[in-house]
Design an enzyme around this catalytic site. Structure first.
Site, PDB file in Angstrom:
ATOM      1  N   HIS A   1       2.689  14.274   0.259  1.00 23.96           N
ATOM      2  CA  HIS A   1       3.453  14.320   0.879  1.00 23.96           C
ATOM      3  C   HIS A   1       4.787  14.291   1.455  1.00 23.96           C
ATOM      4  CE1 HIS A   1      -0.594  12.251   2.678  1.00 23.96           C
ATOM      5  NE2 HIS A   1      -0.185  10.957   1.945  1.00 23.96           N
TER       6      HIS A   1
ATOM      7  N   HIS B   1      -6.364   0.025   5.652  1.00 30.16           N
ATOM      8  CA  HIS B   1      -7.160   1.358   6.068  1.00 30.16           C
ATOM      9  C   HIS B   1      -6.521   1.020   8.116  1.00 30.16           C
ATOM     10  CE1 HIS B   1      -5.570   3.985   2.911  1.00 30.16           C
ATOM     11  NE2 HIS B   1      -5.398   4.477   3.775  1.00 30.16           N
TER      12      HIS B   1
ATOM     13  N   GLU C   1      -3.027  14.706   3.104  1.00 29.67           N
ATOM     14  CA  GLU C   1      -3.838  14.445   2.488  1.00 29.67           C
ATOM     15  C   GLU C   1      -4.244  15.000   1.366  1.00 29.67           C
ATOM     16  OE1 GLU C   1      -2.516  11.193   4.352  1.00 29.67           O
ATOM     17  OE2 GLU C   1      -3.010  11.228   2.186  1.00 29.67           O
TER      18      GLU C   1
ATOM     19  N   HIS D   1       1.089  -1.194  -0.153  1.00 29.04           N
ATOM     20  CA  HIS D   1       0.288   0.117   0.211  1.00 29.04           C
ATOM     21  C   HIS D   1       1.504   0.904  -0.014  1.00 29.04           C
ATOM     22  CE1 HIS D   1      -3.292   2.451   0.413  1.00 29.04           C
ATOM     23  NE2 HIS D   1      -3.228   2.341   1.089  1.00 29.04           N
ATOM     24  N   ALA D   2       0.097   1.911  -1.001  1.00 33.62           N
ATOM     25  CA  ALA D   2       0.998   3.588  -0.909  1.00 33.62           C
ATOM     26  C   ALA D   2       1.656   3.881   0.110  1.00 33.62           C
ATOM     27  CB  ALA D   2       0.734   4.223  -2.380  1.00 33.62           C
TER      28      ALA D   2
ATOM     29  N   HIS E   1       0.017  12.007  -5.269  1.00 34.54           N
ATOM     30  CA  HIS E   1      -0.445  12.369  -3.973  1.00 34.54           C
ATOM     31  C   HIS E   1       0.962  12.243  -3.035  1.00 34.54           C
ATOM     32  CE1 HIS E   1      -3.345  11.073  -0.764  1.00 34.54           C
ATOM     33  NE2 HIS E   1      -2.611  10.899   0.187  1.00 34.54           N
ATOM     34  N   GLU E   2       1.258  10.926  -2.771  1.00 32.04           N
ATOM     35  CA  GLU E   2       2.516  11.107  -2.013  1.00 32.04           C
ATOM     36  C   GLU E   2       3.819  11.764  -2.384  1.00 32.04           C
ATOM     37  OE1 GLU E   2       0.609   7.831  -1.081  1.00 32.04           O
ATOM     38  OE2 GLU E   2       2.427   8.509   0.211  1.00 32.04           O
TER      39      GLU E   2
ATOM     40  N   TYR F   1      -8.582  11.832   4.972  1.00 28.37           N
ATOM     41  CA  TYR F   1      -9.720  11.809   3.295  1.00 28.37           C
ATOM     42  C   TYR F   1     -10.262  12.914   3.386  1.00 28.37           C
ATOM     43  CZ  TYR F   1      -5.479   8.224   3.696  1.00 28.37           C
ATOM     44  OH  TYR F   1      -3.794   8.011   3.868  1.00 28.37           O
TER      45      TYR F   1
HETATM   46  C1  LIG Z   1      -2.547   7.059  -1.161  1.00 27.97           C
HETATM   47  C2  LIG Z   1      -2.463   6.499  -0.036  1.00 27.97           C
HETATM   48  C3  LIG Z   1      -1.570   6.980   1.015  1.00 27.97           C
HETATM   49 SE1  LIG Z   1      -1.659   8.217   2.288  1.00 27.97          SE
HETATM   50  C4  LIG Z   1      -4.084   5.918   0.080  1.00 27.97           C
HETATM   51  O1  LIG Z   1      -4.135   4.918   1.152  1.00 27.97           O
HETATM   52  N1  LIG Z   1      -5.098   6.294   0.013  1.00 27.97           N
HETATM   53  C5  LIG Z   1      -5.353   8.592  -1.000  1.00 27.97           C
HETATM   54  C6  LIG Z   1      -6.555   8.117  -1.298  1.00 27.97           C
HETATM   55  C7  LIG Z   1      -7.591   7.644  -0.727  1.00 27.97           C
HETATM   56  C8  LIG Z   1      -6.259   6.242   0.385  1.00 27.97           C
HETATM   57  C9  LIG Z   1      -6.937   4.718  -0.127  1.00 27.97           C
HETATM   58  O2  LIG Z   1      -5.971   4.668  -0.770  1.00 27.97           O
HETATM   59  O3  LIG Z   1      -7.592   4.313   0.417  1.00 27.97           O
HETATM   60 ZN   LIG Z   2      -1.742  10.379   1.617  1.00 23.74          ZN
END
Ligand SMILES: C=C(C[SeH])C(=O)N1CCC[C@H]1C(=O)O
Ligand SMILES: [Zn+2]
Length: 598
Positions: free
Chosen positions: A355, A481, A379, A321-322, A351-352, A491
């Site tokens: 951060h 998450h 975010e 997961h990024a 997005h990354e 988010y």
């Molecule tokens: C890209 C990330 C790492 Se902070 C992320 O978890 N995001 C970005 C969008 C929403 C959320 C998800 O993937 O659920």
């Molecule tokens: Zn993020």
């Protein structure tokens, strides 16, 4: 006398911040080693070092509490002491902290290592969520393949974590109480520094719900026409496996067969990225170039040396997961991402990197202030940049979109594509923490966890599971998450405030002016704007040194979150959807599901 005491407190804060920098660096390195290479040894090391750092923090905390910081004059010094007075999970007795950390790393490992068998080749059983399940949901238009894959993934990644999750809830709540909160819900909400955050979140949802209902109704019709009445009903919820994403959190992958004007070109850069031989590295360099065009910081050398930007092919297990990482030494900043060459990852890279830009802009701050003004701000940074990048105008500049029509239909198609990400995501993000607030507060009991989760998925998102669910299932931890103990309201906040930030930056860049139909918000690209870059940089440099309304005001002049930016951006689409749904007589909203999930 008090001045002397305050001076001593200031000196203590300086020393404590240095000690905490080393402690955080040590703990973050151990977490990086575990998450980038899941072995028993690395997990043991991560647990061991986390516990050692927790004990160290406990000692510092006793000394911190010996200072009379409530009576200090200097508000900034009081803010630092207040932040350090919150011990976090380190407040737990060591054995309970160990059990909590173990429960979370168990869930994280289950999620990261879960594999399922392929629908077409049942002997191929090494499919992970990234890239395999993600790619199936991005490309398959076979409802049976999607249903099978959805059920297998939730069985492999969700259900096995129920025990760990229950223990995590109980122990994390213990920690919350030791920090003076009724439950983890109030602890998470304290990051937004106002006593009516939940009401603010609810009010934002009431502002955007009508727009969501319109796009939901339109998409349900498109899916019914494609898959038939028996798969997608006329007035019920949408089955969650048909929306192009395993969690149905964004629906961009079904744009190709649902967009309003199908004979206008598809706005998806995936094919262009592939045709132009984009690599993960080139995506990162393209993103970096945008930040530098704003006169913000480029990525330091260590970033390029130590980041992991593609899934390693040495057979190791890792958390794909990024994520973006600050090692709290002012030099070491990394991204870990299992990049594939898709439009989604092109924007995730921005997005990354957002951060990391935030980390770089506030790296001069004391450790205690090296965070977002609130978690939603962190975010939002990369997404604000991506709002400019995703415009046809910008995509043409960087050669990812051929010259095409800029007529009304194409603009509606573009807004629709953006809406499948930014509008659709709102109820998903909102419900994920509404669910967990209920779990932490005990209003949702363990025996109806899954039922309550799907009740929210139906009432807020208008979705239903592809098959009956029971308490033998546990679908929430099939989402990263939830398995990794990462708060999610950040988010929801980000998807609201990023449009407020975008509007302010676009005005500074001369790309937007209220009421000027030649400078509409959704066509704005702040690329190369020094004014926008300077204003954004100033807000980012504040870190969490001030309450977030001060940071919001510094950039936008507003002190409150509101959906006016998002609603203005999507206004033409909202009008179009209302007319279209009237024309087709589509039912707005959804009736209760016929699927047994409670
Ligand atoms: C890209 C990330 C790492 Se902070 C992320 O978890 N995001 C970005 C969008 C929403 C959320 C998800 O993937 O659920
Ligand atoms: Zn993020």
């Amino acid at each position: 006398e008090r001045a002397a005491e305050e001076a001593a407190g200031r000196e203590y804060m300086r020393k404590l911040d240095e000690l905490m920098a080393k402690a955080q660096n040590r703990r973050t390195l151990a977490s990086w080693n575990y998450e980038s290479n899941i072995t028993n040894y690395n997990e043991e090391q991560m647990l061991q070092i986390s516990l050692e750092v927790a004990e160290e923090q406990k000692e510092y905390w006793k000394e911190t509490m010996s200072y009379l910081w409530h009576e200090y004059e200097d508000p900034d010094l009081k803010r630092m002491f207040k932040k350090y007075s919150e011990l976090g999970t380190a407040a737990l007795p060591e054995d309970l902290n160990q059990r909590l950390l173990t429960a979370i790393s168990n869930m994280q490992s289950i999620y990261a290592t879960a594999t399922i068998c392929d629908y077409k080749d049942r002997n191929k059983c090494d499919l992970h969520v990234e890239p395999d399940v993600t790619d199936i949901f991005a490309n398959s238009e076979d409802p049976e393949e999607l249903k099978y894959t959805w059920l297998e993934w939730h069985k492999a990644a969700g259900a096995p974590s129920r025990g760990n999750f229950t223990e995590y809830i109980q122990l994390d709540n213990e920690a919350a109480k030791l920090n003076g909160y009724d439950s983890v819900a109030e602890w998470w909400l304290s990051a937004y520094e106002s006593d009516d955050s939940e009401d603010q979140f609810a009010s934002l949802w009431s502002q955007v719900k009508p727009l969501y209902q319109q796009i939901h109704a339109y998409v349900r019709r498109q899916l019914r026409e494609k898959y038939g009445e028996n798969v997608v009903s006329a007035r019920g919820p949408i089955p969650a496996h048909l929306l192009g994403n395993i969690w149905a959190q964004t629906w961009g992958n079904i744009e190709k067969f649902t967009r309003p004007y199908p004979n206008k070109p598809e706005v998806d850069v995936t094919s262009a990225l592939i045709a132009q031989n984009y690599t993960a590295l080139k995506m990162f360099q393209t993103a970096e170039e945008f930040f530098k065009s704003l006169n913000l910081s480029g990525m330091p050398d260590l970033f390029w040396e130590r980041s992991i930007i593609e899934k390693p092919n040495d057979g190791r297990e890792l958390v794909c997961h990024a994520s973006a990482w600050d090692f709290y030494d002012g030099e070491d900043f990394r991204i870990k991402q299992c990049t594939t060459i898709t439009s989604d990852f092109f924007f995730t890279t921005h997005h990354e990197m957002g951060h990391v830009e935030y980390y770089l802009q506030y790296k001069h701050q004391p450790i205690v202030y090296r965070g977002g003004a609130n978690p939603g701000f962190h975010e939002a940074v990369g997404d604000v940049i991506a709002l400019s990048v995703s415009t046809p105008k910008h995509l043409k500049i960087v050669g990812l979109l051929e010259d095409g029509p800029e007529d009304t239909e194409s603009n509606i198609n573009q807004l629709y594509k953006m809406g499948l990400d930014k509008i659709v995501f709102l109820p998903f993000a909102y419900l994920l923490d509404i669910f967990r607030y209920g779990v932490f507060r005990g209003t949702t009991t363990t025996r109806d966890y899954n039922c309550h989760f799907w009740r929210l998925r139906e009432t807020l998102q208008g979705l239903e599971p592809p098959a009956p669910r029971s308490e033998d299932d546990f679908d929430p931890t099939a989402k990263y998450h939830v398995a990794a103990d990462v708060e999610y309201m950040r988010y929801y906040v980000s998807y609201i405030v990023q449009f407020q930030f975008h509007r302010a930056l676009c005005q500074l860049a001369g790309e937007y002016s209220p009421g000027d139909s030649d400078k509409i918000l959704s066509a704005c690209d702040i690329y190369r704007s020094q004014e926008a870059g300077e204003a954004l940089g100033k807000m980012l440099q504040m870190g969490s040194s001030k309450p977030w309304p001060d940071a919001m005001e510094a950039l936008t002049g507003q002190r409150n979150m509101d959906a006016s930016g998002l609603l203005e951006y999507f206004e033409p689409l909202h009008e179009w959807l209302k007319r279209e749904n009237e024309r087709t007589g589509e039912y707005i909203g959804w009736e209760a599901s016929n699927i047994e999930y409670c």
